[in-house]
Each structure stands twice: as structure tokens, then as C-alpha cells.
Design a protein around this motif. Structure first.
Motif, PDB file in Angstrom:
ATOM      1  N   THR A 235      -7.208  -2.234  -0.785  1.00 28.33           N
ATOM      2  CA  THR A 235      -8.695  -1.380  -0.755  1.00 28.33           C
ATOM      3  C   THR A 235      -9.338  -2.576  -0.068  1.00 28.33           C
TER       4      THR A 235
ATOM      5  N   SER B  44      -0.731  -1.337  -1.874  1.00 33.31           N
ATOM      6  CA  SER B  44       0.150  -2.530  -2.307  1.00 33.31           C
ATOM      7  C   SER B  44       1.077  -1.766  -3.524  1.00 33.31           C
ATOM      8  N   GLU B  45       0.783  -0.551  -3.885  1.00 36.10           N
ATOM      9  CA  GLU B  45       1.759   0.276  -4.436  1.00 36.10           C
ATOM     10  C   GLU B  45       2.948   0.367  -3.726  1.00 36.10           C
TER      11      GLU B  45
ATOM     12  N   THR C 262      -4.813  -4.117  -5.371  1.00 36.16           N
ATOM     13  CA  THR C 262      -4.866  -4.440  -6.666  1.00 36.16           C
ATOM     14  C   THR C 262      -3.804  -3.875  -7.569  1.00 36.16           C
ATOM     15  N   ASP C 263      -3.235  -2.724  -6.893  1.00 29.43           N
ATOM     16  CA  ASP C 263      -2.189  -2.003  -7.933  1.00 29.43           C
ATOM     17  C   ASP C 263      -1.019  -3.036  -8.227  1.00 29.43           C
TER      18      ASP C 263
ATOM     19  N   SER D 294      -9.881  -6.045  -3.959  1.00 31.77           N
ATOM     20  CA  SER D 294     -11.095  -5.320  -4.553  1.00 31.77           C
ATOM     21  C   SER D 294     -10.891  -3.983  -5.089  1.00 31.77           C
TER      22      SER D 294
HETATM   23  N1  LIG Z   1      -7.797  -1.306  -5.185  1.00 29.62           N
HETATM   24  C1  LIG Z   1      -6.601  -1.301  -4.766  1.00 29.62           C
HETATM   25  O1  LIG Z   1      -6.390  -2.100  -4.034  1.00 29.62           O
HETATM   26  C2  LIG Z   1      -5.563  -0.105  -4.858  1.00 29.62           C
HETATM   27  C3  LIG Z   1      -4.805   0.332  -3.642  1.00 29.62           C
HETATM   28  N2  LIG Z   1      -4.046   1.261  -4.103  1.00 29.62           N
HETATM   29  C4  LIG Z   1      -3.736  -0.905  -3.456  1.00 29.62           C
HETATM   30  O2  LIG Z   1      -3.263  -1.371  -4.516  1.00 29.62           O
HETATM   31  O3  LIG Z   1      -3.494  -0.898  -2.468  1.00 29.62           O
END
Ligand SMILES: NC(=O)C[C@H](N)C(=O)O
Length: 337
Positions: free
Chosen positions: A20, A67-68, A100-101, A125
């Protein structure tokens, strides 16, 4: 004068992986509806001109994913690039921008396998850069500040989110909508404010240069999977994962890593067939699973993950299994890291 200044500043490389922090939405009101992994590293850096006051910064796009979707191959690729840069004399610190995931998984992985005392800071972020009150700029500014500081050396892989400096081992994403999402059950290590770091505590577990694991000697990671504990659970998922080749199964248990009586016989059987069984807890505030509490681990030859959440336990189990298949060694490693 400019040249003099440049020579005094630390050299920090930003490795961008997506997430993100590289996300873009249709309008400034879209803080939750957007696409991750859209903006390239040069644009990220250009978006925070103040970085140039903190360090000599250059960027590399290692991958561009949400990142998922990160795989073990992605982890190895990133880990090997971090090690090359850490070996380079003209690199003082490394920042990794990340979704962040699974940020907590990547940070812990690097914490286990990078043999360096140079600062490695993972950052993401919660809102895309196109949103009002986007948090990525300041998080990145803080990450570069920490990565370029001598004080951050030897403290393991770090995470800078929401002005806090967290240990990459302990930190976890605790909520998916607020900017204060990243918490450690044992508290942050410090704060970063206006580009200056303030430290309060140190990690006690083995990491980076004190680790027995080295990314340079790891060419693949074994299959380790996670199955979730809940009321009325069956043993179907556990058996299917083993059949599909899992070398270890992380039991994301209820409470104290407790195991339903409907699942216990299958796990005993799987262990007899060579699959490692590792009990962790999916409680929200952070688990604390002890040997022979709830289940007779000595008798069953199972391992406990102690305070590691299931996704972090998966990372440690994969890394540990590159070196040993012995459950006692595995348990030693789970106590030490
Ligand atoms: N806030 C994020 O970065 C969520 C996003 N789905 C990721 O992990 O790439």
C-alpha cells in the motif's frame, strides 16, 4: 559544501517490494479502496524530498506486489539482495518498503538470516499515497532516518510505523484500518521523531549477526503450513496439509495453543509419520504457549512456539528445518529466537 554534506550523510538503499505504501486510489477520499503495488521506487523517493537531508538515498525495485501474495521464493530473493547490499562497503543501511499484510513475516525472516549489524528497516503504510492523511511519507522518512543512524546498528531488523521503532521479531499487524496498526506484545523499542531516534529497550532474542542461520547458505525453504483451531474443528485441514507435503504444521491454536480432542489423534499420527507439530496460539494480544501446558508435548514429541504467533512460527520453522529435523533442536531454536 554540498559535496561535504553528502560525504557526511549515511548511504541508504531503499528496496521496494510493493504494498500500500506504493498504492494508488481513484481519489483522495479513497483511504481503504485502492490498488496496492502501483507506484515505482523512484516516484516514492521523489515524493519525499526531505529524505535527501537524512541520507544519500537510492532505490531498487526488487518486486512490485501486494504482500499477501508474497512467496517463499520472493523471501529468498529479497533476503539474498539484502545480504549483498549489507556486504557492500558503500551501504550503511537498508530500507525495505513492503505491504503491511505480511510485513511482520518478512521482517522476522530477515531478522533470522541476515548476518550483519547494519540497520535493516522494513516499512509500509496503511493508506495509499494518494489518500488524505497518507501515512507512507512519514513512515518512509522515519525508516530512512533509522536506517542511516549508527544507533540502530546491531538491534536486529526493525519496523518503523506510526512514529514507533518496533522489533521485527515481535511486531504484528493488529488491525487493518487504523494507522496505529503495528504493535508488539512486549512494546516498541523506541520512537523516531523529526528524523531522530530515541531508544528505550533492546531485543533479548538471538538475531542477525548472532543468528546460526545465514541466507547465503539457504537455497530453498521447506513447506510449512498453518491450520486454525476453533470450536467444532475437524482434522481435515491438518491431514490435507500433510498429504500435500508439509514438513511441519503450525497449529494456530485456541488460547494456550490448546488442541481439540477431535484433532489430537491425527496430530499424534502425523508426528509418528515425521511431520513436525508446532503449537502456537491465535489469541489477539499475543500468545504464550508453554510445553506440556494443555497438551503432553514431551509424550507427543510436539514443539511449542511460545510467544510467536502462527505466521511468525511458520517463518522460524521453515528456517530451522533447513538445518535440523530433530524436534528437540527445533524446540531449542523456538526458545532462542
Ligand atoms: N496496507 C497494506 O500494505 C495492505 C496490502 N494488502 C499489502 O499488504 O500489500
Amino acid at each position: 559544501k554540498d559535496l561535504e554534506n553528502q560525504q557526511k550523510l549515511a548511504n541508504v538503499v531503499i528496496l521496494a517490494t510493493g504494498g500500500t505504501i506504493a498504492g494508488a486510489g481513484a481519489s483522495a477520499a479513497n483511504s481503504a479502496t485502492y490498488q496496492a503495488a502501483k507506484v515505482g521506487v523512484d516516484k516514492l523517493i521523489a515524493g519525499v524530498p526531505e529524505l535527501a537531508n537524512l541520507a544519500n538515498v537510492r532505490g531498487e525495485q526488487v518486486m512490485q506486489i501486494a504482500s499477501e501474495s508474497i512467496t517463499n521464493e520472493n523471501l529468498l530473493q529479497l533476503g539474498k539482495r539484502v545480504a549483498e547490499l549489507a556486504d557492500s562497503k558503500d551501504v550503511d543501511g537498508i530500507v525495505i518498503t513492503h505491504g503491511t499484510d505480511t510485513l511482520e513475516e518478512t521482517a522476522y525472516f530477515l531478522n533470522l538470516v541476515e548476518k550483519t549489524d547494519k540497520p535493516i528497516v522494513v516499512v509500509g503504510s496503511m493508506r495509499p499515497g494518494t489518500a488524505m492523511s497518507a501515512d507512507g511519507m512519514l513512515n518512509l522518512y522515519n525508516a530512512v532516518a533509522v536506517a542511516g543512524s549508527k544507533d540502530a546498528r546491531g538491534k536486529g531488523v526493525l519496523v518503523t510505523m506510526n512514529d514507533e521503532i518496533q522489533s521485527g521479531r515481535d511486531v504484528s499487524k493488529t488491525i487493518n484500518i487504523k494507522t496505529e496498526a503495528f504493535k508488539s506484545p512486549w512494546g516498541p523499542l523506541g520512537m523516531v521523531v523529526e528524523g531522530k531516534s530515541y531508544w528505550f529497550r533492546l531485543p533479548a532474542k538471538r538475531h542477525t549477526q548472532d543468528s546460526e542461520f545465514d541466507i547465503k547458505t539457504i537455497s530453498s525453504l521447506p513447506a510449512v503450513d498453518i491450520a486454525y483451531g476453533y470450536g467444532n474443528v475437524s482434522d481435515t485441514a491438518y491431514k490435507a496439509l500433510a498429504q500435500n507435503g508439509a514438513k511441519a504444521i503450525i497449529h494456530a491454536g485456541t488460547g494456550n495453543g490448546s488442541v481439540s480432542s477431535r484433532v489430537v489423534p491425527a496430530l499424534q499420527e502425523l508426528r509418528k509419520n515425521g511431520v513436525q507439530i508446532i503449537r502456537s496460539s491465535h489469541v489477539n494480544g499475543g500468545g504464550f504457549v508453554l510445553r506440556n501446558a494443555e497438551q503432553p508435548d514431551d509424550k507427543n514429541d510436539w514443539v511449542v512456539a511460545h510467544d510467536l504467533n502462527p505466521q511468525k512460527a511458520r517463518i522460524l520453522a521453515m528456517v530451522a528445518l533447513t538445518k535440523t529435523q530433530d524436534s528437540k533442536e527445533l524446540q531449542r531454536i523456538f526458545w532462542e529466537y
